[in-house]
Design a protein around this motif. Sequence first.
Motif, mmCIF file in Angstrom:
data_model
loop_
_atom_site.group_PDB
_atom_site.id
_atom_site.type_symbol
_atom_site.label_atom_id
_atom_site.label_comp_id
_atom_site.label_asym_id
_atom_site.label_seq_id
_atom_site.Cartn_x
_atom_site.Cartn_y
_atom_site.Cartn_z
ATOM 1 N N PRO A 1 0.827 -1.215 0.000
ATOM 2 C CA PRO A 1 0.000 0.000 0.000
ATOM 3 C C PRO A 1 0.861 1.265 0.000
ATOM 4 N N TYR A 2 2.176 1.103 0.136
ATOM 5 C CA TYR A 2 3.053 2.277 0.270
ATOM 6 C C TYR A 2 3.775 2.620 -1.021
ATOM 7 N N ILE A 3 4.338 1.603 -1.675
ATOM 8 C CA ILE A 3 5.089 1.879 -2.908
ATOM 9 C C ILE A 3 4.831 0.807 -3.974
ATOM 10 N N ALA B 1 2.418 11.184 -1.722
ATOM 11 C CA ALA B 1 2.959 12.483 -1.347
ATOM 12 C C ALA B 1 3.069 12.505 0.184
ATOM 13 N N SER B 2 3.780 13.469 0.715
ATOM 14 C CA SER B 2 3.976 13.484 2.159
ATOM 15 C C SER B 2 4.013 14.913 2.698
ATOM 16 N N VAL B 3 3.854 15.011 4.006
ATOM 17 C CA VAL B 3 4.006 16.304 4.685
ATOM 18 C C VAL B 3 5.134 16.188 5.708
ATOM 19 N N ARG C 1 13.486 10.917 15.962
ATOM 20 C CA ARG C 1 14.522 9.950 15.596
ATOM 21 C C ARG C 1 13.916 8.558 15.698
ATOM 22 N N GLN C 2 14.096 7.753 14.657
ATOM 23 C CA GLN C 2 13.503 6.411 14.676
ATOM 24 C C GLN C 2 14.302 5.451 13.798
ATOM 25 N N PHE C 3 14.061 4.161 14.015
ATOM 26 C CA PHE C 3 14.733 3.135 13.204
ATOM 27 C C PHE C 3 14.129 3.159 11.810
ATOM 28 N N GLY D 1 4.725 12.682 7.678
ATOM 29 C CA GLY D 1 3.790 11.591 7.440
ATOM 30 C C GLY D 1 3.342 11.530 5.996
ATOM 31 N N LEU D 2 2.792 10.387 5.632
ATOM 32 C CA LEU D 2 2.318 10.182 4.266
ATOM 33 C C LEU D 2 0.915 10.762 4.095
ATOM 34 N N ILE D 3 0.640 11.267 2.902
ATOM 35 C CA ILE D 3 -0.716 11.731 2.586
ATOM 36 C C ILE D 3 -1.449 10.534 1.998
ATOM 37 N N PRO E 1 5.388 14.830 -4.364
ATOM 38 C CA PRO E 1 5.562 16.094 -3.636
ATOM 39 C C PRO E 1 5.721 15.885 -2.129
ATOM 40 N N HIS E 2 6.549 16.720 -1.548
ATOM 41 C CA HIS E 2 6.683 16.749 -0.085
ATOM 42 C C HIS E 2 6.368 18.186 0.339
ATOM 43 N N ILE E 3 5.314 18.343 1.123
ATOM 44 C CA ILE E 3 4.872 19.689 1.509
ATOM 45 C C ILE E 3 5.378 19.980 2.917
ATOM 46 N N ALA F 1 1.527 -0.031 17.676
ATOM 47 C CA ALA F 1 0.801 -0.994 16.830
ATOM 48 C C ALA F 1 1.223 -0.888 15.370
ATOM 49 N N HIS F 2 1.734 0.270 14.977
ATOM 50 C CA HIS F 2 2.230 0.451 13.609
ATOM 51 C C HIS F 2 3.730 0.154 13.528
ATOM 52 N N GLY F 3 4.297 -0.371 14.611
ATOM 53 C CA GLY F 3 5.731 -0.656 14.624
ATOM 54 C C GLY F 3 6.556 0.593 14.850
ATOM 55 N N GLU F 4 5.911 1.653 15.371
ATOM 56 C CA GLU F 4 6.646 2.908 15.573
ATOM 57 C C GLU F 4 7.146 3.021 17.005
ATOM 58 N N CYS F 5 8.350 3.481 17.165
ATOM 59 C CA CYS F 5 8.923 3.762 18.483
ATOM 60 C C CYS F 5 9.796 4.997 18.244
HETATM 61 N N1 LIG Z 1 7.503 1.972 3.146
HETATM 62 C C1 LIG Z 1 6.766 1.497 4.144
HETATM 63 N N2 LIG Z 1 6.736 0.177 4.399
HETATM 64 C C2 LIG Z 1 5.976 -0.350 5.382
HETATM 65 N N3 LIG Z 1 5.214 0.398 6.188
HETATM 66 C C3 LIG Z 1 5.205 1.728 5.992
HETATM 67 C C4 LIG Z 1 5.963 2.352 4.962
HETATM 68 N N4 LIG Z 1 5.738 3.690 5.024
HETATM 69 C C5 LIG Z 1 4.868 3.887 6.024
HETATM 70 N N5 LIG Z 1 4.544 2.706 6.618
HETATM 71 C C6 LIG Z 1 3.611 2.491 7.714
HETATM 72 O O1 LIG Z 1 2.724 3.579 7.828
HETATM 73 C C7 LIG Z 1 2.887 4.163 9.107
HETATM 74 C C8 LIG Z 1 2.642 5.635 9.024
HETATM 75 O O2 LIG Z 1 3.667 6.241 8.278
HETATM 76 P P1 LIG Z 1 3.755 7.812 8.314
HETATM 77 O O3 LIG Z 1 2.708 8.397 7.458
HETATM 78 O O4 LIG Z 1 3.862 8.268 9.721
HETATM 79 O O5 LIG Z 1 5.125 8.079 7.592
HETATM 80 P P2 LIG Z 1 6.581 7.868 8.205
HETATM 81 O O6 LIG Z 1 6.919 9.000 9.089
HETATM 82 O O7 LIG Z 1 6.739 6.511 8.764
HETATM 83 O O8 LIG Z 1 7.504 7.997 6.923
HETATM 84 C C9 LIG Z 1 6.933 8.075 5.639
HETATM 85 O O9 LIG Z 1 6.729 9.424 5.327
HETATM 86 C C10 LIG Z 1 7.938 10.192 5.256
HETATM 87 C C11 LIG Z 1 7.416 11.561 5.007
HETATM 88 O O10 LIG Z 1 8.168 12.315 4.204
HETATM 89 C C12 LIG Z 1 8.834 9.626 4.156
HETATM 90 O O11 LIG Z 1 10.049 10.346 4.156
HETATM 91 C C13 LIG Z 1 9.119 8.144 4.413
HETATM 92 O O12 LIG Z 1 9.827 7.604 3.322
HETATM 93 C C14 LIG Z 1 7.810 7.396 4.594
HETATM 94 O O13 LIG Z 1 8.054 6.058 4.982
HETATM 95 C C15 LIG Z 1 4.284 3.772 9.551
HETATM 96 O O14 LIG Z 1 4.463 3.800 10.894
HETATM 97 C C16 LIG Z 1 4.329 2.359 9.036
HETATM 98 O O15 LIG Z 1 3.617 1.499 9.875
#
Ligand SMILES: Nc1ncnc2c1ncn2[C@@H]1O[C@H](COP(=O)(O)OP(=O)(O)O[C@H]2O[C@H](CO)[C@@H](O)[C@H](O)[C@H]2O)[C@@H](O)[C@H]1O
Length: 256
Positions: free
Chosen positions: A39-41, A64-66, A82-84, A117-119, A162-164, A185-189
């Motif tokens: 769903p991402y790429i 696109a992202s913000v 800062r994150q992994f 974050g992603l749009i 685009p990145h806004i 739950a989204h694997g974020e720390c």
């Molecule tokens: N490629 C991926 N594979 C698997 N799960 C994913 C993923 N991208 C996002 N996710 C999932 O979606 C969740 C929400 O993502 P966000 O919208 O917060 O973007 P994030 O900050 O992770 O980086 C995102 O948005 C920033 C904003 O610019 C970009 O630089 C960066 O590449 C992009 O991953 C993530 O925590 C993860 O669970």
Amino acid sequence: MPEAYPHGLKTLTPGNTIVEALQLLGPGFRLVPLGDNSPYIKPKAALYDFNGKERRWDVVESHASVGVVLYHRELDAFVIVRQFRPAVYASLLREAEVAGRSPPPFKAAFTYELCAGLIDKSKSNVEICQEEILEECGFSVPLEAIREVGVGIASAGTQGAPHIMYYAEVDSSMAVDGAGGGLLAHGECIEVLALPLESSQEFVLDGSLPKSPGLMFGLTWAYFNKLNGSLGPRAAASASNPLLTEELVLKPVLPA
Ligand SMILES: Nc1ncnc2c1ncn2[C@@H]1O[C@H](COP(=O)(O)OP(=O)(O)O[C@H]2O[C@H](CO)[C@@H](O)[C@H](O)[C@H]2O)[C@@H](O)[C@H]1O
């Protein structure tokens, strides 16, 4: 104890997020071919005519992202995260393999970035930005206090999306108990850090710390516009910056 960071960086996250994240990361890291259901790429080949010949360019369809530059008024500091980042680790791993070195530690792939974050939902861009500020950094900012800075292109060679970029100011009254750090739950720390305005340019130019170009631009733009008054006054004089005392860092300015 929070880890000591260079350039006056201080963690705003209770506990030590990096240590926690490292404990949650199990052994083993594998790269496998991506199917077509992400769903991402979506990797694709773009075919087009140029000078009478068919040309091909390999592209990655992505959202696109913000991103948002956050300035903390009481701390006279930028708030960054800062994150992994698995993509950063994959790149470091490839580099080590090519050089015949052993795999790098996970710690090397914890990357400094703007809150972003992603749009990928049906909300306005600025609403997505507001939501990310709360989820990642723990501050509730009114929509009208988030201003657009400009639009760039993420990885023009492959992604082209685009990145806004936005700018917002926060203070301790906006900190929301229990918010920030991302969604486990989204694997974020996500570790939330304060970077003194004063040392932000040294930090930006320190090539030993992995960071995004968006952060490098955003902090530089905001630094000079804060100094020349275009972004309103700086609240605290650097000599008396409360950020320099551990006590305040661990008090109410923090997302709980
Ligand atoms: N490629 C991926 N594979 C698997 N799960 C994913 C993923 N991208 C996002 N996710 C999932 O979606 C969740 C929400 O993502 P966000 O919208 O917060 O973007 P994030 O900050 O992770 O980086 C995102 O948005 C920033 C904003 O610019 C970009 O630089 C960066 O590449 C992009 O991953 C993530 O925590 C993860 O669970």
